[in-house]
Enzyme design. Structure first.
Site, PDB file in Angstrom:
ATOM      1  N   SER A   1       0.858  -1.264   0.044  1.00  0.00           N
ATOM      2  CA  SER A   1       0.081   0.045   0.019  1.00  0.00           C
ATOM      3  C   SER A   1       0.931   1.341  -0.131  1.00  0.00           C
ATOM      4  CB  SER A   1      -0.999   0.286   1.261  1.00  0.00           C
ATOM      5  OG  SER A   1      -0.100  -0.084   2.317  1.00  0.00           O
ATOM      6  N   ARG A   2       2.301   1.176   0.419  1.00  0.00           N
ATOM      7  CA  ARG A   2       3.108   2.382   0.398  1.00  0.00           C
ATOM      8  C   ARG A   2       4.203   2.084   0.180  1.00  0.00           C
ATOM      9  NH1 ARG A   2       4.434   3.396   6.878  1.00  0.00           N
ATOM     10  NH2 ARG A   2       4.380   1.252   7.418  1.00  0.00           N
TER      11      ARG A   2
ATOM     12  N   ASP B   1      -3.423 -10.038   7.791  1.00  0.00           N
ATOM     13  CA  ASP B   1      -2.050  -9.977   8.472  1.00  0.00           C
ATOM     14  C   ASP B   1      -1.233 -11.074   8.044  1.00  0.00           C
ATOM     15  OD1 ASP B   1      -0.133 -10.206  10.406  1.00  0.00           O
ATOM     16  OD2 ASP B   1      -1.659  -9.520  12.231  1.00  0.00           O
ATOM     17  N   VAL B   2      -0.313 -10.828   7.220  1.00  0.00           N
ATOM     18  CA  VAL B   2       0.399 -12.178   6.585  1.00  0.00           C
ATOM     19  C   VAL B   2       1.431 -12.724   7.888  1.00  0.00           C
ATOM     20  CG1 VAL B   2       0.312 -11.374   4.590  1.00  0.00           C
ATOM     21  CG2 VAL B   2       2.445 -10.419   5.778  1.00  0.00           C
TER      22      VAL B   2
ATOM     23  N   ASN C   1       7.199  -8.341   0.730  1.00  0.00           N
ATOM     24  CA  ASN C   1       7.673  -6.991   1.381  1.00  0.00           C
ATOM     25  C   ASN C   1       7.263  -6.456   2.570  1.00  0.00           C
ATOM     26  OD1 ASN C   1       8.536  -3.993   0.493  1.00  0.00           O
ATOM     27  ND2 ASN C   1       6.354  -3.734   0.976  1.00  0.00           N
TER      28      ASN C   1
ATOM     29  N   TYR D   1      15.389  -6.101  14.371  1.00  0.00           N
ATOM     30  CA  TYR D   1      15.320  -6.014  12.850  1.00  0.00           C
ATOM     31  C   TYR D   1      16.708  -6.685  12.093  1.00  0.00           C
ATOM     32  CZ  TYR D   1      14.357  -3.470   8.365  1.00  0.00           C
ATOM     33  OH  TYR D   1      14.063  -2.971   7.329  1.00  0.00           O
TER      34      TYR D   1
ATOM     35  N   ALA E   1      18.134  -9.381  13.068  1.00  0.00           N
ATOM     36  CA  ALA E   1      18.051 -10.580  13.142  1.00  0.00           C
ATOM     37  C   ALA E   1      16.834 -11.072  12.211  1.00  0.00           C
ATOM     38  CB  ALA E   1      17.396 -11.130  14.430  1.00  0.00           C
TER      39      ALA E   1
ATOM     40  N   ILE F   1      16.575   4.290   1.890  1.00  0.00           N
ATOM     41  CA  ILE F   1      15.741   4.641   0.945  1.00  0.00           C
ATOM     42  C   ILE F   1      14.749   5.755   1.418  1.00  0.00           C
ATOM     43  CG2 ILE F   1      13.797   3.800  -0.599  1.00  0.00           C
ATOM     44  CD1 ILE F   1      16.629   2.483  -1.151  1.00  0.00           C
TER      45      ILE F   1
END
Length: 248
Positions: A19-20, A68-69, A95, A160, A162, A193
């Site tokens: 979405s973003r 919610d993946v 992603n 993060y 890990a 980014i």
């Protein structure tokens, strides 16, 4: 001069966290290459609808799908919905991610577990869900969005680091097992980014420390995702997109 951009006509793509930011750029790029794109979101319904509208206005096909993946039941429902709308998934871009900043003195077990669930477990769940159809077709592409933090100190925290290092291990493990069935699995590892999550990067003045002298753009990451989707001989690799912050 030949056109080396991939043709994804008649292919179905699913972008988690689409979405973003980087996910949005990837969804738009896949649609421009001809794919029908499922744009996954968890909370940002309006932004996901905007991505779908942009794709449709350009003549493409897309729809937004909430899930919610990091939850297996949600992933199953999502894959069933995508298959029902467009057919089985040919291109999966894992992603979806989270990156709340914590130092080692404030990081909790709950935050560690949540970060690994969203950044790593989700890729496992989604990949497991789409691989049977890809293997049956003998064609598939899985691209995992890693980070420069997988191999460097990073700014977000050890949780993060890990999660992204684990994602690269997951990438290599799957790649080794499905390569002979026409399925490639790669990781793309963005460095700094310029997205709405770039606050800590800007606060640390990272742009001036990069060899290129600026933050990257989401579209530049999307270009690399398209490259690995279009190449059947690249698998098990992590492609850095980091402005020269690391040459490894």
């Amino acid at each position: 001069m030949p056109d080396h951009s991939p043709s994804l006509n008649d292919r179905v793509a699913l972008v988690t966290g689409g979405s973003r930011g980087i996910g949005r750029a990837i969804a738009l790029a896949l649609a421009a290459a001809g794919a029908a794109v499922a744009v996954n979101y968890r909370q940002r319904e309006r932004e996901a609808a905007d991505v779908v509208a942009a794709i449709e206005q350009a003549g493409g096909r897309a729809f937004a799908v909430r899930a919610d993946v990091s939850v297996a039941a949600d992933v199953k429902t999502m894959i069933d919905e995508v298959t029902g709308r467009f057919g089985s998934v040919d291109v999966l871009v894992n992603n979806a991610g989270t990156g709340n900043v914590f130092d080692i003195d404030t990081l909790t077990e709950d935050e560690f577990d949540r970060t690994l669930a969203v950044n790593l477990k989700s890729a496992f769940l989604c990949t497991q869900a789409v691989l049977p159809a890809m293997r049956a077709k003998r064609w598939g592409r899985v691209v995992n969005l890693s980070s420069a933090a997988a191999r460097g100190p990073g700014l977000i925290g050890v949780h993060y680091n890990a999660s992204k290092a684990g994602l690269e291990g997951l990438t290599r493990g799957y790649a080794a097992r499905v390569a002979r069935e026409g399925v490639t699995v790669n990781a793309v590892a963005p460095g700094p980014i310029d997205t709405e999550m770039a606050g800590p990067l800007k606060a640390a003045n990272i742009a001036n420390k990069l060899p290129v002298g600026r933050l990257g753009e989401a579209d530049e990451v999307a270009e690399v995702v398209l490259m690995v989707v279009g190449n059947a001989f690249i698998t098990g690799q992590t492609i850095p997109v980091n402005g020269g912050v690391s040459f490894i």
